[in-house]
Design a protein around this motif. Structure first.
Motif, mmCIF file in Angstrom:
data_model
loop_
_atom_site.group_PDB
_atom_site.id
_atom_site.type_symbol
_atom_site.label_atom_id
_atom_site.label_comp_id
_atom_site.label_asym_id
_atom_site.label_seq_id
_atom_site.Cartn_x
_atom_site.Cartn_y
_atom_site.Cartn_z
ATOM 1 N N ASN A 271 0.814 -1.222 0.000
ATOM 2 C CA ASN A 271 0.000 0.000 0.000
ATOM 3 C C ASN A 271 0.846 1.270 0.000
ATOM 4 N N ARG A 272 1.976 1.241 0.681
ATOM 5 C CA ARG A 272 2.836 2.434 0.729
ATOM 6 C C ARG A 272 3.355 2.768 -0.666
ATOM 7 N N ARG A 273 3.868 1.773 -1.374
ATOM 8 C CA ARG A 273 4.388 2.001 -2.716
ATOM 9 C C ARG A 273 3.255 2.399 -3.667
ATOM 10 N N SER B 143 0.623 4.104 -2.894
ATOM 11 C CA SER B 143 0.332 5.521 -2.631
ATOM 12 C C SER B 143 1.382 6.428 -3.264
ATOM 13 N N GLN B 144 2.643 6.017 -3.206
ATOM 14 C CA GLN B 144 3.709 6.792 -3.834
ATOM 15 C C GLN B 144 3.525 6.831 -5.345
ATOM 16 N N ASP C 110 0.716 6.476 -6.964
ATOM 17 C CA ASP C 110 -0.462 7.284 -7.247
ATOM 18 C C ASP C 110 -0.115 8.770 -7.235
ATOM 19 N N ALA C 111 0.690 9.188 -6.264
ATOM 20 C CA ALA C 111 1.112 10.587 -6.198
ATOM 21 C C ALA C 111 1.976 10.955 -7.398
ATOM 22 N N GLU D 243 -0.284 11.333 -10.427
ATOM 23 C CA GLU D 243 -1.036 12.595 -10.344
ATOM 24 C C GLU D 243 -0.168 13.776 -10.766
#
Length: 63
Positions: free
Chosen positions: A18-20, A22-23, A25-26, A29
Motif C-alpha cells: 500500500n505504501r508504494r 500511494s507513492q 499514485d502521487a 497525479e
C-alpha cells in the motif's frame, strides 16, 4: 526511474504494498501515467524475450 521499475516489477509479481501504491499514485497525479506505460511495455517485452531465450536454450539442450 529506478522506483518506477521497482514498482512495475512488484506489480508484475503481485507483491505491491500500500505504501508504494500511494507513492505511485502521487507520482502519476504529478507527472502522468506515460512513464509507467512505457517502462511497463519495456519490462513486459524483456520478460517475454527472456522466457523465449530460456525455452529455446532448454529445447536445444534436450535435443
Amino acid at each position: 526511474m529506478l522506483n518506477i521499475i521497482k514498482s512495475i516489477l512488484s506489480a508484475f509479481f503481485g507483491i505491491q504494498n500500500n505504501r508504494r501504491f500511494s507513492q505511485d499514485d502521487a507520482f502519476v497525479e504529478k507527472h502522468g501515467i506515460k512513464y509507467f506505460v512505457i517502462i511497463g511495455f519495456l519490462v513486459a517485452i524483456l520478460l517475454l524475450l527472456t522466457l523465449a531465450i530460456l525455452v529455446s536454450v532448454i529445447l536445444n539442450h534436450i535435443k
